[in-house]
Write an enzyme that holds these catalytic residues in place. Structure first.
Site, PDB file in Angstrom:
ATOM      1  N   LYS A  52       3.993   6.694   0.880  1.00 28.29           N
ATOM      2  CA  LYS A  52       4.426   5.522   1.644  1.00 28.29           C
ATOM      3  C   LYS A  52       5.931   5.598   1.923  1.00 28.29           C
ATOM      4  CE  LYS A  52       0.599   2.736  -0.085  1.00 28.29           C
ATOM      5  NZ  LYS A  52       0.072   1.685  -0.968  1.00 28.29           N
ATOM      6  N   GLN A  96       2.354  -1.978  -5.681  1.00 30.70           N
ATOM      7  CA  GLN A  96       1.224  -1.060  -5.803  1.00 30.70           C
ATOM      8  C   GLN A  96       0.301  -1.512  -6.935  1.00 30.70           C
ATOM      9  OE1 GLN A  96       0.584   1.315  -3.606  1.00 30.70           O
ATOM     10  NE2 GLN A  96      -1.227   2.106  -4.628  1.00 30.70           N
ATOM     11  N   ASP A 119       0.956  -5.997   2.719  1.00 30.70           N
ATOM     12  CA  ASP A 119      -0.379  -5.605   2.257  1.00 30.70           C
ATOM     13  C   ASP A 119      -1.438  -6.618   2.708  1.00 30.70           C
ATOM     14  OD1 ASP A 119      -0.905  -3.206   0.922  1.00 30.70           O
ATOM     15  OD2 ASP A 119       0.168  -3.864  -0.872  1.00 30.70           O
TER      16      ASP A 119
HETATM   17  N1  GUN Z   1      -3.917   0.244  -4.629  1.00 31.33           N
HETATM   18  C1  GUN Z   1      -4.951   0.795  -3.963  1.00 31.33           C
HETATM   19  N2  GUN Z   1      -4.898   0.488  -2.665  1.00 31.33           N
HETATM   20  C2  GUN Z   1      -3.816  -0.277  -2.481  1.00 31.33           C
HETATM   21  C3  GUN Z   1      -3.230  -0.902  -1.329  1.00 31.33           C
HETATM   22  O1  GUN Z   1      -3.706  -0.820  -0.202  1.00 31.33           O
HETATM   23  N3  GUN Z   1      -2.103  -1.603  -1.557  1.00 31.33           N
HETATM   24  C4  GUN Z   1      -1.564  -1.704  -2.802  1.00 31.33           C
HETATM   25  N4  GUN Z   1      -0.458  -2.436  -2.922  1.00 31.33           N
HETATM   26  N5  GUN Z   1      -2.068  -1.161  -3.875  1.00 31.33           N
HETATM   27  C5  GUN Z   1      -3.194  -0.445  -3.703  1.00 31.33           C
END
Ligand code: GUN
Length: 304
Positions: A52, A96, A119
């Site tokens: 990311k 995350q 998100d």
């Molecule tokens: N963990 C697994 N998928 C995601 C996601 O799309 N966003 C976040 N913040 N954590 C995750």
């Protein structure tokens, strides 16, 4: 022969569009910014977050990686979120998941400013999505819609069956499909006669988190199959169940000692009209949509 819906190509196209928007914003003196919060040392999370941050660098988005240790308290995390909410150069906040057990994830996600919630996990954005208002939508489900749209697979009037009801994928995917005028059915672990329902799907979205759960008998020939699952197979027995005789996968298994399979049995892909492969499908869209959401949040916050 089914059409393979190429997530890589679609992700590249989206990132190019985002990069162009970032350039336009730069001309106005605006640099979108993302704060990525990675708690502890979960290997998969480390890989995701690194990707990311790298995507931000590629597209000209400012990023700040914050890495609290895994014994952080909910209170300390709330302080951190409050700081990020008030920092003007931060447009998007990504916490995350999963978080360590002692941290109350719901309390934290509710503390993220809905305007910076790239998100799309905040209840305000979930509510806006279900009310059909403009919202920051969760990245993976938003990616599913982009794959369908850019592959010119019509959604309106189609029966879309979503298997899985998570807050992160299943529920928002169902809402987005409904907002595009699909007839939507949501199935889950307690659904009776599951195969009977999935066989009605023109578009079948699998987001259950179980390797190869959707078998050929559960699929209507010609349907579009969207596989959101990412499951790692580590044993020979698991490997053989899905990939016996597949030379390419055999080579990957020999090299790495594991392979990835989605929630759809690859044998079911053969009867589909179109499908997203795993890897190489929906997974690649998640980061592209996060970038798109960050730029969108930057513009929204400035009333652009
Ligand atoms: N963990 C697994 N998928 C995601 C996601 O799309 N966003 C976040 N913040 N954590 C995750």
């Amino acid at each position: 022969m089914p059409r393979i819906l190429d997530g890589a190509a679609i992700a590249v196209a989206i990132k190019q569009e985002v990069a162009a928007e970032v350039k336009l914003l730069a001309a106005q003196g605006i640099t979108p910014g993302l704060a990525a919060v990675l708690v502890g040392n979960v290997p998969a999370s480390e890989i995701y977050v690194r990707s990311k941050v790298q995507a931000c660098a590629e597209l000209g988005i400012y990023s700040d990686l914050i890495t609290p240790s895994d014994d952080i308290t909910t209170e300390a995390m709330l302080d951190l979120i409050a700081t990020l909410n008030s920092r003007n150069e931060i447009d998007g906040i990504l916490v995350q998941l999963p978080l360590p057990r002692q941290v109350d994830a719901k309390v934290l996600l509710d503390a993220v400013s809905p305007f910076k919630d790239v998100d799309g996990f905040h209840p305000v954005n979930a509510g806006r999505l279900q009310a059909g208002r403009p919202a920051l939508a969760p990245c993976t489900p938003a990616g599913v819609i982009e794959i369908l749209r850019r592959s010119e697979i019509s959604i309106a009037g189609q029966h879309a069956v979503v298997v899985g009801r998570s807050d992160i994928v299943g529920k928002p995917a169902a809402m987005l499909l409904l907002n595009q005028n699909a007839t939507v059915t949501i199935c889950h672990s307690k659904t009776r006669n599951l195969a009977e329902i999935t066989r009605q799907a023109d578009i079948l979205v699998a987001a259950i988190g179980r390797p190869g759960f959707i078998t050929p008998e559960m699929v209507k020939p010609g349907a579009t199959l969207i596989d959101v699952g990412i499951n790692r197979l580590n044993t020979r027995e698991e490997f053989d169940r899905f990939f016996l005789g597949n030379a390419k996968r055999e080579a990957a298994f020999a090299k790495r000692g594991s392979v990835i399979v989605g929630d759809i049995d690859p044998k079911a892909f053969e009867l589909s009209g179109a499908y997203t492969p795993v890897p190489g499908g929906v997974g690649l869209l998640t980061i592209a949509m996060l970038m798109a959401n960050t730029v969108r949040a930057a513009k929204m916050r400035r009333g652009l």
